[in-house]
Design a protein around this motif. Structure first.
Motif, PDB file in Angstrom:
ATOM      1  N   TYR A 110       0.859  -1.070  -0.035  1.00 28.87           N
ATOM      2  CA  TYR A 110       0.059  -0.169   0.128  1.00 28.87           C
ATOM      3  C   TYR A 110       0.952   1.239  -0.045  1.00 28.87           C
ATOM      4  O   TYR A 110       0.540   2.260  -0.814  1.00 28.87           O
ATOM      5  N   ILE A 111       1.950   1.264   0.935  1.00 26.76           N
ATOM      6  CA  ILE A 111       2.499   2.308   1.058  1.00 26.76           C
ATOM      7  C   ILE A 111       3.378   2.876  -0.269  1.00 26.76           C
ATOM      8  O   ILE A 111       3.516   3.687  -0.795  1.00 26.76           O
ATOM      9  N   MET A 112       4.319   1.518  -0.627  1.00 28.32           N
ATOM     10  CA  MET A 112       5.151   1.734  -1.859  1.00 28.32           C
ATOM     11  C   MET A 112       4.341   2.260  -3.272  1.00 28.32           C
ATOM     12  O   MET A 112       4.837   3.013  -3.945  1.00 28.32           O
ATOM     13  N   LEU A 113       3.212   1.618  -3.208  1.00 24.47           N
ATOM     14  CA  LEU A 113       2.377   1.841  -4.717  1.00 24.47           C
ATOM     15  C   LEU A 113       1.779   3.042  -4.582  1.00 24.47           C
ATOM     16  O   LEU A 113       1.564   3.815  -5.575  1.00 24.47           O
ATOM     17  N   SER A 114       1.274   3.582  -3.344  1.00 20.30           N
ATOM     18  CA  SER A 114       0.547   5.006  -3.050  1.00 20.30           C
ATOM     19  C   SER A 114       1.890   5.921  -3.478  1.00 20.30           C
ATOM     20  O   SER A 114       1.576   6.985  -4.276  1.00 20.30           O
ATOM     21  N   ALA A 115       3.002   5.658  -3.181  1.00 15.68           N
ATOM     22  CA  ALA A 115       4.150   6.576  -3.113  1.00 15.68           C
ATOM     23  C   ALA A 115       4.376   6.936  -4.376  1.00 15.68           C
ATOM     24  O   ALA A 115       4.554   7.971  -5.126  1.00 15.68           O
ATOM     25  N   VAL A 116       4.558   5.746  -5.442  1.00 11.38           N
ATOM     26  CA  VAL A 116       4.838   6.044  -6.809  1.00 11.38           C
ATOM     27  C   VAL A 116       3.818   6.603  -7.611  1.00 11.38           C
ATOM     28  O   VAL A 116       3.894   7.153  -8.818  1.00 11.38           O
ATOM     29  N   ASN A 117       2.531   6.000  -7.073  1.00  3.79           N
ATOM     30  CA  ASN A 117       1.291   6.636  -7.933  1.00  3.79           C
ATOM     31  C   ASN A 117       1.110   8.132  -7.712  1.00  3.79           C
ATOM     32  O   ASN A 117       0.639   8.924  -8.547  1.00  3.79           O
ATOM     33  N   LEU A 118       1.415   8.564  -6.472  1.00  5.50           N
ATOM     34  CA  LEU A 118       1.354  10.119  -6.109  1.00  5.50           C
ATOM     35  C   LEU A 118       2.517  10.723  -6.470  1.00  5.50           C
ATOM     36  O   LEU A 118       2.198  12.124  -6.627  1.00  5.50           O
ATOM     37  N   ARG A 119       3.461  10.154  -6.897  1.00  4.93           N
ATOM     38  CA  ARG A 119       4.735  10.880  -7.490  1.00  4.93           C
ATOM     39  C   ARG A 119       4.401  11.840  -8.574  1.00  4.93           C
ATOM     40  O   ARG A 119       4.043  11.256  -9.613  1.00  4.93           O
TER      41      ARG A 119
END
Length: 187
Positions: free
Chosen positions: A170-179
């Motif tokens: 959840y954290i890693m995917l959210s980070a790259v998606n919101l990047r």
């Protein structure tokens, strides 16, 4: 529209994390009785909500990330297999007395966990050269999957061992998606 979908995905991951933490309160998450599937025997509706929410959150986040950073569609069959795994997990009891259901449940759980983990790792590996964040997340996801497997073999199934890779996803995917992408300007 694209940015709005990315924010919705991150919010869904946040809600799924909160729900998982709440769901895990039914038993000690560091013991075998705290395994998500064991809790599901006493709370099947909550377990079904957890499973659907988890699958949908990760699938949306993965789909957005693959579309944003890659041209491959290899993630699609992987997500289908992962979905079949979650369906088997949710429709079969984790009850050893019902041997066929127990084995189908375990098979589904392994399919969901392994294939989803591989799909996350593959995303970061494909994007390895696209920036430091992808290098860090490739190594982090590889370490998390390896340590999780070792802990599973040593300590057996616990809620923490099951939930931590999901939370990391959840954290890693959210980070790259919101990047936000760096935009080069020329004068």
């Amino acid at each position: 529209m694209k940015r709005k979908t990315q924010v919705i995905s991150a919010l869904l991951c946040l809600v799924s994390t909160a729900y998982t933490i709440w769901y895990m309160h039914f038993a000690p998450p560091y013991k075998n009785v705290g395994a998500l599937s064991k809790i599901g025997l006493e709370h099947p509706v909550y377990f079904a909500i957890w499973g659907m929410m988890t699958y949908f959150s990760l699938t949306l986040a993965l789909t957005l990330a693959y579309k944003k950073y890659t041209k491959t569609k290899a993630y699609i069959p992987l997500l289908v297999v992962s979905g079949i795994g979650m369906a088997l997990t949710l429709t079969n009891d984790f009850d050893f007395d019902k041997k066929v259901q127990y084995y189908l449940h375990c098979t589904g759980s392994l399919m969901f966990s392994a294939v989803t983990g591989i799909t996350v790792f593959l995303l970061f590996l494909i994007c390895f050269k696209k920036g430091a964040i992808f290098k860090i997340f490739t190594v982090a996801s590889g370490v998390i999957l390896t340590v999780d497997l070792i802990c599973l073999l040593i300590f057996k199934e616990t809620g923490l061992i099951e939930a931590l890779p999901i939370f990391a996803g959840y954290i890693m995917l959210s980070a790259v998606n919101l990047r936000r992408e760096k935009i080069e300007t020329t004068r």
